[in-house]
Structure formats: structure tokens, C-alpha cells
Design an enzyme around this catalytic site. Structure first.
Site, mmCIF file in Angstrom:
data_model
loop_
_atom_site.group_PDB
_atom_site.id
_atom_site.type_symbol
_atom_site.label_atom_id
_atom_site.label_comp_id
_atom_site.label_asym_id
_atom_site.label_seq_id
_atom_site.Cartn_x
_atom_site.Cartn_y
_atom_site.Cartn_z
ATOM 1 N N SER A 214 0.844 -1.197 0.000
ATOM 2 C CA SER A 214 0.000 0.000 0.000
ATOM 3 C C SER A 214 0.880 1.249 0.000
ATOM 4 O O SER A 214 1.660 1.444 -0.927
ATOM 5 C CB SER A 214 -0.973 -0.046 1.183
ATOM 6 O OG SER A 214 -2.005 0.901 1.037
ATOM 7 N N GLU A 332 -9.175 -5.570 -4.338
ATOM 8 C CA GLU A 332 -8.564 -4.497 -3.562
ATOM 9 C C GLU A 332 -9.601 -3.606 -2.852
ATOM 10 O O GLU A 332 -9.594 -3.444 -1.641
ATOM 11 C CB GLU A 332 -7.702 -3.606 -4.476
ATOM 12 C CG GLU A 332 -6.481 -4.271 -5.074
ATOM 13 C CD GLU A 332 -5.276 -4.263 -4.156
ATOM 14 O OE1 GLU A 332 -5.405 -3.841 -2.981
ATOM 15 O OE2 GLU A 332 -4.190 -4.693 -4.603
ATOM 16 N N HIS A 437 -7.846 -5.579 -0.167
ATOM 17 C CA HIS A 437 -6.616 -4.856 0.153
ATOM 18 C C HIS A 437 -6.108 -5.296 1.527
ATOM 19 O O HIS A 437 -6.874 -5.331 2.492
ATOM 20 C CB HIS A 437 -6.932 -3.362 0.152
ATOM 21 C CG HIS A 437 -5.740 -2.457 0.180
ATOM 22 N ND1 HIS A 437 -4.934 -2.259 -0.919
ATOM 23 C CD2 HIS A 437 -5.222 -1.665 1.161
ATOM 24 C CE1 HIS A 437 -3.988 -1.388 -0.629
ATOM 25 N NE2 HIS A 437 -4.137 -1.020 0.639
#
Length: 525
Positions: A214, A332, A437
Site C-alpha cells: 500500500s 482491492e 486490500h
């Protein structure tokens, strides 16, 4: 198009904080009777030994960025006398409160953690993990690598860096100005510490891999493009944030960052450009944290840390040429839409077109809906999340890998375990999170007090992923040991590896499954 700040992404910060909440980075089976002392350049440190590894926690790699060192490049750490206790993690960097804990306002936070095999070793590959958190939250103390080290002989380092305005503020002001990109410079200082000290822990300073997820992946991308990072690492892993070709827009220029900085300074009570830098340096940390949330603090092209956009750097070959492994998770942005549609009022079929218009704009909404028809999804929210995922994250993977593979070995993979354990602290929403995610992180690193509730198949998948990661760290090629081949990326075929609940699989439908030809027509940065 300028970098787009989205308030809904506050949930990413929350989710990653919850994912790593109150993590004991020392292993639960640590043997208090087995301390370990290692000598660093600034003094000896005493860690703790378990039945699988040794942990050395909270080691300073730079001076505390306080007082006149606030918004200055990281300075060398001070030496100490005697043996420093390194059995407990150091401070996280300043960040606002979340469900995982109170706000942090201690600026003395530039420390790192080292995990190394229990037995004495020499010349092991080193993985430096850079945490995520949208550049406003998280810390290295939230991650450990006991399972990775138990399975494969590597040294793992997790690092802190300045966050939010303290790490990303840019503000013109002559000799007193604030240049920005301090968090990126902190990461470089940590890598220089690794170069000078990691051999004492059994690592090879010439075999260093940087791995980030990330915002940590954004950081890895930045280090690939930064001339100041030349020679500090030999491989790079980018998890869930492509360097180019994503939907967030180009990173700001120094002028754009300075304009944001002036707006921020006025919000904090320092409106005069002539005195704003000095005024801000005198402000309490709490005042800065309270004012920073409407802004984004990602790196800017400042002319020194970054001298060009990453697309320009990769296209021209003017970047740090090391092998790269770039990955995404299949779902995600299911994590990002949880707060909006996962609890209470769901996204209905009638409301779906307006949600698409609100996010993507009226000019492209009809095309998005055409590519993501509700008939293809069990719930409208899953269609909406899929479009956002492909646009913001996923289709940037082949774009980035395609640019890189002209100059260096590049590999791509997708994490797609639809049955991945739920993220700790996130209540079950009205739709499945799937491979959202951050759902890949527990397969590689310890990220919570409670071990993931893996099935036997997921445990094997975790072992496989660790094998690919550590092979890449050792050689720059994730293949070996008769594993399912991870092909070097070819822009023509776009073949890659996919990690599923049944194990690693070849994947040749990435571009078609994620509608990347459609998104490539919109994304040019």
C-alpha cells in the site's frame, strides 16, 4: 489531473491499523533466559531469542527529528553507553487516534526492528519491509517475520518513517523552507543503517530487498525512482500500489506541494508565507495532526529526492535498475467501500449508476457500467468495487511491469484467495471481502495478536508465498524448488502467477478479467 484525495480512504488507514493492532513483535515463545547481544555502530543491543529466531526491537537508525530537526533530513543517531535493551518495540511516529489505540504525538520515532534466525548466520539475504497506512498511520512495530524466518533463512527489518505533515509537508520559504519527502528520506536513512550494520545480525548488505504494501509500496516505487537511493537495495517488491498507470493521478510537483503546504500552514494558524516555516516548527504535534486530514501526504517531485515522474524515469531507464516483483489483490477496493455500503444502507441496483457517476464522472459512467454490468455480479456493491479496484490499483500492475521489463527482470502476481481470513477488527459487512486490500499480508508477515485462522490449504499457500518472496530476495528470481513457474513479465502475453486457495496457478487472463484495455485508454500517467 492532480493526485486525488478521497476521504473514504480513511477506512484504509483504520483497517490497516486494526490489522496490526497491538502486535507483539517479540514471539510469544521468546526465552527470557536467552538474551542476544549484537554490536551496532552506535552501541550494543540486547534482543531476545525464541525457538525459531532472534528479535531486536526499537533500534534508532536516526536522531529524533525534534526541535530544530523537525522537517529536516534525518540526522545520524546518537551513540549510547552500555548495552541497550532491544526487547520491546520503540515509539510509532505521530499519528491520529484510531480504534486500535490513542493518538501518538512522540516525534522520537525513527527506529527499526531486526528479525534474524536463532542460529548464528552470515551472508543471509535481507528483506526491509515498509509498512502501509496511506502515509498517515502505521509503524514497523506492527509487523514481524517469525514464520518467514522459521521457514527460510533470511533477515527481516521493519522500519518507521515520518508520517502525515511531519513526513510530507513541502513549503517554500527561502533558507528556512520545508522541502518535503522527509518520510522517504527516513526510509533511505534506514537502508543506509542496514548497509552499515546488518552484517552483525547475519545479513548481507549487498543482498537487500525492499518490500512495501500500500503506502509502503508507494514508498518502494519512490525508492526505485530516487537517485538518492542508488545502491541501497538490490531487489524490490511492490504490493498493492502500482508505481504508474493507477487511477490516483500523477504525483504533485514541488509547486503543487508548496501550495498545499501554504493552505495547511494557514489552517494551523501560520498564514504568513514569510514566517510560516518557523511558526509551524513551534506548533505542538497535536495541532498538526488535527489539521492534516483533508490533505494527502504522498511524495512529490521535489527535484532532489525525486527528479521526474516515475513513468518518465521508467520509460527513459533513469531509475535504480533492480529486479522487481509487483503484486495486487484481486478485490482491492472491497475494503474501501465497506464504510460506505457494508453496513446499514446497501448499494442498490437503482443507485448503482449514480454511484458510478459520482466516482468516475458523468463522461465515463456509461462505459464503466457497460464493462461492469450488474448481471455479472452477485451484488451491486461488488460491481462497483471491482470497477474501482481495476481502475485505482490493478491495471497499473501490467503497466508498471511492462515499463520496467524493458530494463530489468520484472515479475507480476495476483493474490486471489477469495476465502482469505477476515481482517482483524473489521466487523463482517453485508458482502464478502474476498481477497481485499491487505488480505495478503498475514500470509507473509505476522500482523496481529491472533494468528490467522488458516485452513490447511491456506497454510500451504502461505508457505508457498514465503518461498517465492525469499527466493526473490536471494536471487532476484522467485522461481525454484519445482514451484509453479512465475514467468518474467511479457507485455504481449501479460502472463503472471496467481495465488489462490488451491495454491499458486498460472494466470493468463489478467488483462481481460480486469478490463485493463478499457482503463488504459483513460490512464496515461
Amino acid at each position: 489531473m492532480a493526485f486525488r484525495y478521497r476521504p473514504v480512504y480513511g477506512l484504509v488507514v483504520l483497517a490497516l491499523a486494526l490489522l496490526a493492532a497491538r502486535v507483539p513483535v517479540a514471539p510469544a515463545s521468546a526465552d527470557p533466559g536467552g538474551p542476544e547481544v549484537v554490536h551496532t555502530e552506535t552501541g550494543p543491543v540486547r534482543g531476545v531469542r525464541s525457538d525459531t529466531d532472534r528479535s531486536f526491537l526499537g533500534i534508532p537508525f536516526a536522531a529524533a527529528p525534534v526541535g530544530p530537526l523537525r522537517w529536516q533530513p534525518p540526522a545520524p543517531p546518537e551513540s549510547w553507553h552500555g548495552v541497550r535493551d532491544a526487547t520491546s518495540p520503540g515509539n510509532a511516529c505521530p499519528q491520529s487516534a484510531s480504534f486500535s489505540g490513542a493518538a501518538v504525538d512522540t516525534e522520537d520515532c525513527l527506529n527499526l526492528n531486526v528479525f534474524t534466525p536463532r542460529h548464528e548466520s552470515h551472508g543471509l539475504p535481507v528483506i526491509v519491509f515498509i509498512h502501509g497506512g496511506y502515509m498517515v498511520s502505521g509503524s514497523g512495530r506492527e509487523y514481524s517475520a517469525h514464520r518467514m524466518i522459521a521457514r527460510r533463512d533470511v533477515v527481516v527489518v521493519t522500519v518507521n518513517y515520518r508520517l502525515g505533515a511531519l513526513g510530507g509537508l513541502s513549503l517554500a520559504g527561502g533558507a528556512d523552507g520545508i522541502a518535503g519527502d522527509y518520510g522517504v528520506q527516513d526510509q533511505q536513512a534506514a537502508l543506509r543503517w542496514v548497509q552499515r550494520n546488518i552484517a552483525a545480525f547475519g545479513g548481507d548488505p549487498h543482498e537487500v530487498t525492499i518490500d512495501g504494501q500500500s503506502a509502503g509500496a508507494v514508498s518502494v516505487c519512490t525508492q526505485l525512482g530516487s537517485p538518492l537511493a542508488a545502491g541501497l537495495f538490490q531487489r524490490a517488491i511492490v504490493q498493492s500500489a502500482p508505481c504508474v498507470g493507477d487511477g490516483f493521478g500523477p504525483w504533485p510537483t514541488r509547486d503543487q506541494a508548496d501550495r498545499q503546504g501554504q493552505t495547511f500552514a494557514a489552517a494551523v494558524g501560520c498564514p504568513d508565507p514569510a514566517t510560516a516555516p518557523a511558526c509551524l516548527r513551534a506548533k505542538p504535534v497535536g495541532d498538526l495532526l488535527a489539521a492534516q486530514s483533508p490533505y494527502q501526504w504522498f511524495p512529490d517531485i521535489d527535484g532532489e529526492v525525486l527528479t521526474s515522474s516515475l513513468r518518465e524515469a521508467f520509460d527513459s531507464g533513469h531509475f535504480n535498475k533492480v529486479p522487481v516483483l509487483i503484486t495486487d489483490t484481486r478485490d482491492e477496493e472491497r475494503l474501501m467501500v465497506v464504510q460506505q455500503y457494508g453496513y446499514g444502507t446497501p448499494l442498490t441496483a437503482e443507485a448503482y449508476p449514480q454511484a458510478v457517476r459520482d466516482f468516475f464522472g458523468a463522461d465515463r459512467a456509461d462505459q464503466v457500467i457497460e464493462h461492469y454490468p450488474l448481471a455479472d455480479y452477485d451484488q451491486p456493491v461488488l460491481a462497483y468495487a471491482a470497477a474501482r479496484s481495476d481502475y485505482d490499483y490493478i491495471c497499473g500492475v501490467p503497466t508498471t511491469a511492462g515499463l520496467l521489463t524493458r530494463h530489468i527482470p520484472a515479475y507480476a502476481a495476483e493474490f486471489a484467495d477469495e476465502t482469505a481470513p477476515a481482517l482483524p477488527g473489521i466487523p463482517a459487512p453485508s458482502f464478502p471481502l474476498g481477497a481485499a486490500h491487505a488480505s495478503d499480508l498475514p500470509y507473509l508477515y505476522e500482523t496481529s495478536n491472533t494468528a490467522p485462522a488458516f485452513t490447511e490449504a491456506q497454510r500451504k499457500l502461505s508457505d508457498s508465498m514465503i518461498d517465492y518472496w525469499t527466493a526473490f530476495a536471494r536471487t532476484g528470481d522467485p522461481n525454484g524448488d519445482r514451484r509453479t513457474p512465475a514467468p518474467r513479465f511479457d507485455p504481449a502475453s501479460q502472463a503472471m502467477l496467481r495465488f489462490t486457495e488451491t495454491g499458486p496457478q498460472p494466470y493468463t487472463r489478467f488483462a481481460a478479467d480486469h478490463h485493463c484495455a478499457f482503463w488504459d485508454s483513460y490512464i496515461t500517467w
